[in-house]
Design a protein around this motif. Structure first.
Motif, PDB file in Angstrom:
ATOM      1  N   LYS A  73     -32.544   3.261 -56.625  1.00 35.40           N
ATOM      2  CA  LYS A  73     -31.397   4.042 -56.132  1.00 35.40           C
ATOM      3  C   LYS A  73     -31.469   4.215 -54.612  1.00 35.40           C
ATOM      4  CE  LYS A  73     -30.550   6.797 -60.237  1.00 35.40           C
ATOM      5  NZ  LYS A  73     -30.633   8.142 -60.809  1.00 35.40           N
ATOM      6  N   THR A  74     -32.639   4.537 -54.112  1.00 33.93           N
ATOM      7  CA  THR A  74     -32.761   4.771 -52.673  1.00 33.93           C
ATOM      8  C   THR A  74     -32.685   3.474 -51.882  1.00 33.93           C
ATOM      9  OG1 THR A  74     -35.173   4.757 -52.818  1.00 33.93           O
ATOM     10  CG2 THR A  74     -34.070   6.911 -52.908  1.00 33.93           C
ATOM     11  N   ALA A  75     -33.086   2.379 -52.451  1.00 31.23           N
ATOM     12  CA  ALA A  75     -33.035   1.101 -51.749  1.00 31.23           C
ATOM     13  C   ALA A  75     -31.596   0.658 -51.495  1.00 31.23           C
ATOM     14  CB  ALA A  75     -33.775   0.027 -52.540  1.00 31.23           C
ATOM     15  N   TYR A  76     -30.700   1.015 -52.409  1.00 34.43           N
ATOM     16  CA  TYR A  76     -29.306   0.602 -52.267  1.00 34.43           C
ATOM     17  C   TYR A  76     -28.386   1.744 -51.858  1.00 34.43           C
ATOM     18  CZ  TYR A  76     -30.835  -3.729 -54.279  1.00 34.43           C
ATOM     19  OH  TYR A  76     -31.486  -4.911 -54.482  1.00 34.43           O
ATOM     20  N   ALA A  77     -28.964   2.850 -51.477  1.00 34.15           N
ATOM     21  CA  ALA A  77     -28.156   3.981 -51.012  1.00 34.15           C
ATOM     22  C   ALA A  77     -27.561   3.658 -49.650  1.00 34.15           C
ATOM     23  CB  ALA A  77     -29.027   5.240 -50.921  1.00 34.15           C
ATOM     24  N   PRO A  78     -26.415   4.265 -49.344  1.00 37.19           N
ATOM     25  CA  PRO A  78     -25.826   4.004 -48.018  1.00 37.19           C
ATOM     26  C   PRO A  78     -26.742   4.496 -46.903  1.00 37.19           C
ATOM     27  CG  PRO A  78     -24.509   5.603 -49.272  1.00 37.19           C
ATOM     28  CD  PRO A  78     -25.641   5.168 -50.142  1.00 37.19           C
ATOM     29  N   VAL A  79     -26.687   3.793 -45.787  1.00 33.36           N
ATOM     30  CA  VAL A  79     -27.488   4.161 -44.630  1.00 33.36           C
ATOM     31  C   VAL A  79     -26.956   5.477 -44.072  1.00 33.36           C
ATOM     32  CG1 VAL A  79     -28.187   3.459 -42.311  1.00 33.36           C
ATOM     33  CG2 VAL A  79     -27.977   1.753 -44.127  1.00 33.36           C
ATOM     34  N   GLN A  80     -27.840   6.416 -43.772  1.00 34.68           N
ATOM     35  CA  GLN A  80     -27.427   7.732 -43.309  1.00 34.68           C
ATOM     36  C   GLN A  80     -27.344   7.835 -41.797  1.00 34.68           C
ATOM     37  OE1 GLN A  80     -26.395  10.195 -45.360  1.00 34.68           O
ATOM     38  NE2 GLN A  80     -26.665   8.696 -46.982  1.00 34.68           N
ATOM     39  N   THR A  81     -27.962   6.901 -41.076  1.00 31.55           N
ATOM     40  CA  THR A  81     -27.916   6.950 -39.619  1.00 31.55           C
ATOM     41  C   THR A  81     -27.129   5.753 -39.095  1.00 31.55           C
ATOM     42  OG1 THR A  81     -30.004   5.750 -39.468  1.00 31.55           O
ATOM     43  CG2 THR A  81     -30.130   8.150 -39.409  1.00 31.55           C
ATOM     44  N   ALA A  82     -26.324   6.005 -38.115  1.00 36.61           N
ATOM     45  CA  ALA A  82     -25.522   4.941 -37.527  1.00 36.61           C
ATOM     46  C   ALA A  82     -26.362   4.138 -36.546  1.00 36.61           C
ATOM     47  CB  ALA A  82     -24.325   5.539 -36.806  1.00 36.61           C
ATOM     48  N   VAL A  83     -26.062   2.880 -36.461  1.00 38.46           N
ATOM     49  CA  VAL A  83     -26.728   2.015 -35.498  1.00 38.46           C
ATOM     50  C   VAL A  83     -25.965   2.136 -34.183  1.00 38.46           C
ATOM     51  CG1 VAL A  83     -27.336  -0.354 -34.930  1.00 38.46           C
ATOM     52  CG2 VAL A  83     -27.474   0.437 -37.290  1.00 38.46           C
ATOM     53  N   LYS A  84     -26.680   2.431 -33.106  1.00 37.06           N
ATOM     54  CA  LYS A  84     -26.030   2.578 -31.806  1.00 37.06           C
ATOM     55  C   LYS A  84     -25.949   1.229 -31.115  1.00 37.06           C
ATOM     56  CE  LYS A  84     -26.354   7.258 -30.448  1.00 37.06           C
ATOM     57  NZ  LYS A  84     -26.438   8.164 -29.361  1.00 37.06           N
ATOM     58  N   THR A  85     -24.761   0.965 -30.605  1.00 38.46           N
ATOM     59  CA  THR A  85     -24.559  -0.242 -29.818  1.00 38.46           C
ATOM     60  C   THR A  85     -24.869   0.089 -28.360  1.00 38.46           C
ATOM     61  OG1 THR A  85     -22.254   0.305 -29.363  1.00 38.46           O
ATOM     62  CG2 THR A  85     -22.705  -0.990 -31.360  1.00 38.46           C
ATOM     63  N   PRO A  86     -25.095  -0.915 -27.523  1.00 42.06           N
ATOM     64  CA  PRO A  86     -25.292  -0.623 -26.095  1.00 42.06           C
ATOM     65  C   PRO A  86     -24.103   0.134 -25.509  1.00 42.06           C
ATOM     66  CG  PRO A  86     -25.960  -2.873 -26.574  1.00 42.06           C
ATOM     67  CD  PRO A  86     -25.320  -2.332 -27.824  1.00 42.06           C
ATOM     68  N   ARG A  87     -22.911  -0.226 -25.934  1.00 42.67           N
ATOM     69  CA  ARG A  87     -21.710   0.452 -25.456  1.00 42.67           C
ATOM     70  C   ARG A  87     -21.704   1.916 -25.898  1.00 42.67           C
ATOM     71  NH1 ARG A  87     -16.261  -2.916 -25.466  1.00 42.67           N
ATOM     72  NH2 ARG A  87     -15.198  -1.664 -23.928  1.00 42.67           N
ATOM     73  N   GLY A  88     -22.104   2.164 -27.138  1.00 43.82           N
ATOM     74  CA  GLY A  88     -22.178   3.529 -27.650  1.00 43.82           C
ATOM     75  C   GLY A  88     -23.237   4.351 -26.931  1.00 43.82           C
ATOM     76  N   THR A  89     -24.334   3.710 -26.588  1.00 41.44           N
ATOM     77  CA  THR A  89     -25.401   4.389 -25.849  1.00 41.44           C
ATOM     78  C   THR A  89     -24.921   4.765 -24.450  1.00 41.44           C
ATOM     79  OG1 THR A  89     -27.068   3.171 -27.100  1.00 41.44           O
ATOM     80  CG2 THR A  89     -27.780   4.165 -25.029  1.00 41.44           C
ATOM     81  N   GLU A  90     -24.199   3.846 -23.804  1.00 42.47           N
ATOM     82  CA  GLU A  90     -23.650   4.147 -22.477  1.00 42.47           C
ATOM     83  C   GLU A  90     -22.648   5.288 -22.565  1.00 42.47           C
ATOM     84  OE1 GLU A  90     -22.020   0.454 -21.113  1.00 42.47           O
ATOM     85  OE2 GLU A  90     -23.941  -0.252 -20.339  1.00 42.47           O
ATOM     86  N   HIS A  91     -21.801   5.265 -23.587  1.00 42.48           N
ATOM     87  CA  HIS A  91     -20.813   6.328 -23.762  1.00 42.48           C
ATOM     88  C   HIS A  91     -21.509   7.676 -23.934  1.00 42.48           C
ATOM     89  CE1 HIS A  91     -17.882   8.907 -25.738  1.00 42.48           C
ATOM     90  NE2 HIS A  91     -16.965   8.203 -25.097  1.00 42.48           N
ATOM     91  N   ALA A  92     -22.551   7.712 -24.750  1.00 41.22           N
ATOM     92  CA  ALA A  92     -23.278   8.962 -24.989  1.00 41.22           C
ATOM     93  C   ALA A  92     -23.903   9.484 -23.696  1.00 41.22           C
ATOM     94  CB  ALA A  92     -24.355   8.751 -26.054  1.00 41.22           C
ATOM     95  N   ALA A  93     -24.433   8.581 -22.874  1.00 41.57           N
ATOM     96  CA  ALA A  93     -25.023   8.999 -21.593  1.00 41.57           C
ATOM     97  C   ALA A  93     -23.949   9.587 -20.687  1.00 41.57           C
ATOM     98  CB  ALA A  93     -25.714   7.817 -20.908  1.00 41.57           C
ATOM     99  N   PHE A  94     -22.800   8.922 -20.595  1.00 44.79           N
ATOM    100  CA  PHE A  94     -21.707   9.455 -19.773  1.00 44.79           C
ATOM    101  C   PHE A  94     -21.202  10.788 -20.326  1.00 44.79           C
ATOM    102  CE2 PHE A  94     -21.355   5.320 -17.700  1.00 44.79           C
ATOM    103  CZ  PHE A  94     -21.014   5.710 -16.421  1.00 44.79           C
TER     104      PHE A  94
END
Length: 124
Positions: free
Chosen positions: A8-29
């Motif tokens: 069940k846990t192996a196929y559960a949806p991922v709970q954390t989002a993967v950050k893209t470089p663009r998303g990381t830059e946005h978060a910094a700004f």
């Protein structure tokens, strides 16, 4: 642990989002711009103003270094525009630190960059 729990846990949806470089830059700004907005209040202490301006200068210095890199994949014209904004931001920050200029233009620039990072079209 039981094998059914592991399955069940192996196929559960991922709970954390993967950050893209663009998303990381946005978060910094986003973080730096929030600090600038707080420091722009008339009752903000000078230490808060200095720290926010310093963080913004660091962010823009990093942006300038990235677009100056020959291996940067952005179009040359966009790289030049970002470099110009970095120069303006660094100079304006010096003046804002001495209370010769308001912080608002720096907030406006960062907000425009965040809109661009989100892919929003510029309003004409």
């Amino acid at each position: 642990m039981t094998s059914s729990y592991l399955a069940k846990t192996a196929y559960a949806p991922v709970q954390t989002a993967v950050k893209t470089p663009r998303g990381t830059e946005h978060a910094a700004f986003e973080r730096v711009t929030a600090r600038l907005a707080s420091a722009a209040r008339p009752d903000a202490p000078m230490t808060q103003r200095a720290a926010a301006l310093h963080d913004n200068r660091q962010l823009w210095t990093l942006m300038a270094a990235q677009v100056a890199d020959a291996d940067n994949a952005l179009p040359q014209s966009l790289r030049a525009q970002i470099f110009y904004l970095a120069e303006f931001t660094i100079q304006h920050s010096r003046k804002a630190l001495r209370n010769e200029q308001p912080i608002a233009p720096l907030i406006d620039i960062n907000t425009a960059v965040m809109r661009g990072l989100r892919g929003e079209a510029q309003a004409a």
